[in-house]
Design a protein around this motif. Sequence first.
Motif, PDB file in Angstrom:
ATOM      1  N   VAL A 254       0.854  -1.186   0.000  1.00 17.02           N
ATOM      2  CA  VAL A 254       0.000   0.000   0.000  1.00 17.02           C
ATOM      3  C   VAL A 254       0.893   1.241   0.000  1.00 17.02           C
ATOM      4  CG1 VAL A 254      -1.807   1.283   1.208  1.00 17.02           C
ATOM      5  CG2 VAL A 254      -1.770  -1.215   1.325  1.00 17.02           C
ATOM      6  N   VAL A 255       0.560   2.211  -0.875  1.00 15.01           N
ATOM      7  CA  VAL A 255       1.219   3.509  -0.848  1.00 15.01           C
ATOM      8  C   VAL A 255       0.167   4.594  -0.683  1.00 15.01           C
ATOM      9  CG1 VAL A 255       3.206   2.734  -2.196  1.00 15.01           C
ATOM     10  CG2 VAL A 255       1.252   3.765  -3.368  1.00 15.01           C
ATOM     11  N   ASN A 256       0.565   5.688  -0.062  1.00 12.25           N
ATOM     12  CA  ASN A 256      -0.355   6.765   0.302  1.00 12.25           C
ATOM     13  C   ASN A 256      -0.142   7.958  -0.622  1.00 12.25           C
ATOM     14  OD1 ASN A 256      -1.705   8.932   1.595  1.00 12.25           O
ATOM     15  ND2 ASN A 256      -1.420   8.001   3.602  1.00 12.25           N
ATOM     16  N   ALA A 257      -1.185   8.329  -1.369  1.00 15.69           N
ATOM     17  CA  ALA A 257      -1.141   9.480  -2.272  1.00 15.69           C
ATOM     18  C   ALA A 257      -2.149  10.537  -1.830  1.00 15.69           C
ATOM     19  CB  ALA A 257      -1.397   9.056  -3.707  1.00 15.69           C
ATOM     20  N   GLY A 258      -2.247  10.750  -0.525  1.00 15.45           N
ATOM     21  CA  GLY A 258      -3.124  11.788   0.000  1.00 15.45           C
ATOM     22  C   GLY A 258      -2.404  13.119   0.138  1.00 15.45           C
ATOM     23  N   ILE A 259      -3.139  14.206  -0.085  1.00 10.60           N
ATOM     24  CA  ILE A 259      -2.621  15.568   0.117  1.00 10.60           C
ATOM     25  C   ILE A 259      -3.666  16.347   0.904  1.00 10.60           C
ATOM     26  CG2 ILE A 259      -1.899  17.739  -0.949  1.00 10.60           C
ATOM     27  CD1 ILE A 259      -1.059  16.181  -3.410  1.00 10.60           C
ATOM     28  N   GLY A 260      -3.293  16.853   2.062  1.00 13.56           N
ATOM     29  CA  GLY A 260      -4.220  17.608   2.884  1.00 13.56           C
ATOM     30  C   GLY A 260      -4.792  18.803   2.146  1.00 13.56           C
ATOM     31  N   GLY A 261      -6.125  18.963   2.192  1.00 15.85           N
ATOM     32  CA  GLY A 261      -6.791  20.080   1.541  1.00 15.85           C
ATOM     33  C   GLY A 261      -7.042  19.905   0.064  1.00 15.85           C
ATOM     34  N   ASN A 262      -6.595  18.797  -0.497  1.00 15.49           N
ATOM     35  CA  ASN A 262      -6.710  18.608  -1.938  1.00 15.49           C
ATOM     36  C   ASN A 262      -8.164  18.516  -2.382  1.00 15.49           C
ATOM     37  OD1 ASN A 262      -6.015  16.335  -4.503  1.00 15.49           O
ATOM     38  ND2 ASN A 262      -4.991  18.290  -4.361  1.00 15.49           N
ATOM     39  N   ARG A 263      -8.428  18.970  -3.608  1.00 13.82           N
ATOM     40  CA  ARG A 263      -9.767  18.937  -4.182  1.00 13.82           C
ATOM     41  C   ARG A 263      -9.786  18.102  -5.453  1.00 13.82           C
ATOM     42  NH1 ARG A 263     -11.151  25.424  -3.812  1.00 13.82           N
ATOM     43  NH2 ARG A 263     -11.250  25.566  -1.533  1.00 13.82           N
ATOM     44  N   LEU A 264     -10.949  17.640  -5.771  1.00 11.94           N
ATOM     45  CA  LEU A 264     -11.152  16.854  -6.982  1.00 11.94           C
ATOM     46  C   LEU A 264     -11.095  17.710  -8.230  1.00 11.94           C
ATOM     47  CD1 LEU A 264     -12.068  14.180  -8.402  1.00 11.94           C
ATOM     48  CD2 LEU A 264     -14.418  14.883  -7.920  1.00 11.94           C
ATOM     49  N   LEU A 265     -11.660  18.916  -8.183  1.00 20.99           N
ATOM     50  CA  LEU A 265     -11.910  19.697  -9.395  1.00 20.99           C
ATOM     51  C   LEU A 265     -11.160  21.006  -9.501  1.00 20.99           C
ATOM     52  CD1 LEU A 265     -15.780  19.171  -9.529  1.00 20.99           C
ATOM     53  CD2 LEU A 265     -14.062  17.995 -10.894  1.00 20.99           C
ATOM     54  N   SER A 266     -10.549  21.483  -8.432  1.00 19.74           N
ATOM     55  CA  SER A 266      -9.888  22.782  -8.521  1.00 19.74           C
ATOM     56  C   SER A 266      -8.580  22.777  -7.752  1.00 19.74           C
ATOM     57  CB  SER A 266     -10.796  23.898  -7.994  1.00 19.74           C
ATOM     58  OG  SER A 266     -11.149  23.666  -6.646  1.00 19.74           O
ATOM     59  N   ASP A 267      -7.637  23.572  -8.200  1.00 18.01           N
ATOM     60  CA  ASP A 267      -6.366  23.731  -7.501  1.00 18.01           C
ATOM     61  C   ASP A 267      -6.583  24.549  -6.230  1.00 18.01           C
ATOM     62  OD1 ASP A 267      -5.253  22.430  -9.634  1.00 18.01           O
ATOM     63  OD2 ASP A 267      -4.398  24.233 -10.546  1.00 18.01           O
ATOM     64  N   VAL A 268      -5.697  24.341  -5.261  1.00 18.91           N
ATOM     65  CA  VAL A 268      -5.771  25.064  -4.002  1.00 18.91           C
ATOM     66  C   VAL A 268      -4.407  25.654  -3.724  1.00 18.91           C
ATOM     67  CG1 VAL A 268      -6.527  24.944  -1.599  1.00 18.91           C
ATOM     68  CG2 VAL A 268      -7.368  23.261  -3.234  1.00 18.91           C
ATOM     69  N   GLY A 269      -4.382  26.868  -3.177  1.00 17.75           N
ATOM     70  CA  GLY A 269      -3.116  27.524  -2.859  1.00 17.75           C
ATOM     71  C   GLY A 269      -2.532  26.993  -1.575  1.00 17.75           C
ATOM     72  N   THR A 270      -2.106  27.880  -0.699  1.00 14.96           N
ATOM     73  CA  THR A 270      -1.502  27.470   0.548  1.00 14.96           C
ATOM     74  C   THR A 270      -2.512  27.516   1.669  1.00 14.96           C
ATOM     75  OG1 THR A 270      -0.811  29.749   0.918  1.00 14.96           O
ATOM     76  CG2 THR A 270       0.777  28.279  -0.114  1.00 14.96           C
ATOM     77  N   GLY A 271      -2.188  26.808   2.750  1.00 13.98           N
ATOM     78  CA  GLY A 271      -3.027  26.840   3.930  1.00 13.98           C
ATOM     79  C   GLY A 271      -2.912  28.163   4.648  1.00 13.98           C
ATOM     80  N   ALA A 272      -3.647  28.281   5.747  1.00 18.89           N
ATOM     81  CA  ALA A 272      -3.692  29.538   6.480  1.00 18.89           C
ATOM     82  C   ALA A 272      -2.326  29.928   7.027  1.00 18.89           C
ATOM     83  CB  ALA A 272      -4.709  29.430   7.618  1.00 18.89           C
ATOM     84  N   ASP A 273      -1.477  28.941   7.318  1.00 13.39           N
ATOM     85  CA  ASP A 273      -0.152  29.269   7.841  1.00 13.39           C
ATOM     86  C   ASP A 273       0.836  29.602   6.731  1.00 13.39           C
ATOM     87  OD1 ASP A 273       0.317  26.833   6.666  1.00 13.39           O
ATOM     88  OD2 ASP A 273       0.993  25.828   8.485  1.00 13.39           O
ATOM     89  N   GLY A 274       0.408  29.517   5.487  1.00 12.62           N
ATOM     90  CA  GLY A 274       1.275  29.881   4.372  1.00 12.62           C
ATOM     91  C   GLY A 274       2.348  28.872   4.060  1.00 12.62           C
ATOM     92  N   ARG A 275       2.331  27.686   4.699  1.00 11.40           N
ATOM     93  CA  ARG A 275       3.427  26.746   4.520  1.00 11.40           C
ATOM     94  C   ARG A 275       3.029  25.479   3.771  1.00 11.40           C
ATOM     95  NH1 ARG A 275       8.023  27.442   7.009  1.00 11.40           N
ATOM     96  NH2 ARG A 275       8.444  25.217   6.928  1.00 11.40           N
ATOM     97  N   ILE A 276       1.941  24.869   4.154  1.00  9.45           N
ATOM     98  CA  ILE A 276       1.607  23.569   3.568  1.00  9.45           C
ATOM     99  C   ILE A 276       0.772  23.770   2.321  1.00  9.45           C
ATOM    100  CG2 ILE A 276       0.461  21.359   3.949  1.00  9.45           C
ATOM    101  CD1 ILE A 276       1.123  21.596   6.882  1.00  9.45           C
ATOM    102  N   HIS A 277       1.321  23.408   1.201  1.00 11.29           N
ATOM    103  CA  HIS A 277       0.629  23.558  -0.062  1.00 11.29           C
ATOM    104  C   HIS A 277      -0.407  22.447  -0.195  1.00 11.29           C
ATOM    105  CE1 HIS A 277      -0.180  24.163  -4.320  1.00 11.29           C
ATOM    106  NE2 HIS A 277       0.410  25.327  -4.180  1.00 11.29           N
TER     107      HIS A 277
END
Length: 455
Positions: A254-277
């Motif tokens: 098993v390999v993990n391809a999860g990204i926190g905050g990721n969306r199915l249909l649109s790109d997302v910028g940075t989190g509120a702390d400006g660090r985690i893309h």
Amino acid sequence: MRGRPLPRRSLLAGGASLGFLGAAPAFAAADPAAPAAGARHWVGGWAAALTPPARRGRSVHGFARRTLRLVVHLSVGGDRIRLRLSNLYGTRPLDLGAVTVARRRKGAATEPGTGRRVTFAGRRSATVPVGAEVVSDPVHLTVHADGDLVVSIHLPTATGPTTWHGGAKQTSYLSTRGDHTADESGSAFHRRLLSWFFLEGVDVATTDADRTVVAFGDSLTEGGAIPDNVNLRWPDVLARRLARAGRRGPGLSVVNAGIGGNRLLSDVGTGADGRIHLGVNAQARFARDVLQQTAVSDAIVLIGTNDLGAGAGVHRGARLTSGQVIAGLAALANRAHAAGIALHAGTIIPNALLHPARERMRAHVNHWIRSGGAFDSVVDFDAALRDPEAPRQLRPRYDSGDGVHPNTAGMHAMAQTVDLSVLGRAGTYLLPVTGSGASGGRRAPAPQPGQHSPG
């Protein structure tokens, strides 16, 4: 019969010289614990979904004349490994001055005698062009399922903006100046990091598994609110279930391809702390993070809650509909099936931040997932985690406290929801490892009816 996927692009292919080219005494030429040669397959032992750098912080500034010591947790054991390193989002060539691997002892320290030099087409160093990746030569090292591997990378020149995974849920390390790749004690590694940089995957040559399952999604898959360094994400727990089941026959990694905050249909910028893309949209990264993984036969997709969240949309100002989410999930199923991969869909779990209209959309999407017939199976995470007395909420015993992310008990329940009998049925196989090199490709076509896998 489903079609064969395109091979993963790479700068340098495995299978070149395995020599260690004058390694330091701590780096043995062979692992005395290595098992006798047998029928082995390359599978994905660990992976990370990579993102562009954030707007500020270490991922933007990069590194120069220092050594990264990255800690990764393997889902399967074997006696050879190979690394995949990426400069996908870099702005200049990435110089790899020296790279080593070792089993981890504690903290930044490695298990004595397990260090190995990594080579790239027989060379100790490599340069990765902008947008490219490099695959190492196979390295003889016995690694263990549910165990930690240490990958040390000396970066002799300024890297500039990095290719990274921000939310590792795992502590890695950064050294003082210099090449400290051979340092067993870990004394040179004074700074802690909670992200992985440049490392995209670790393949393992093993007799314990012959195919890979990819867990694809957002923070619910990445690890969410669980503590760091416990390796209790639901894909971790699933890997342990599969390892136990694999004793009765060929297993699955098993390999993990999860990204926190990721969306199915649109790109997302940075989190509120400006660090985690939060990454490019799932449609854009599906080929790289799922279809092109090593020996992948199955993927479990759990994504959509961030698309339904307040303010989410296909683009700024758009009003997202449940039909768009359904169409996006159906598109992933079609792409997986065209590549000969089984896609199993997870229902979207309760999210306390959803407005009533978005909650109705969640119910509509989940109904379609359960009844639409687009997927090879349904993993009903929603039914497993929702509160029977308040089905729009997580069960209290599974709630981390934010109403969105499961705690470790919730992660365990998610892993238990996966029906192991539906995994590994896709008609693909990886050619066995032969001799001292690698099999000819990342994936092989499925055998025709009546044919048998060669080994």
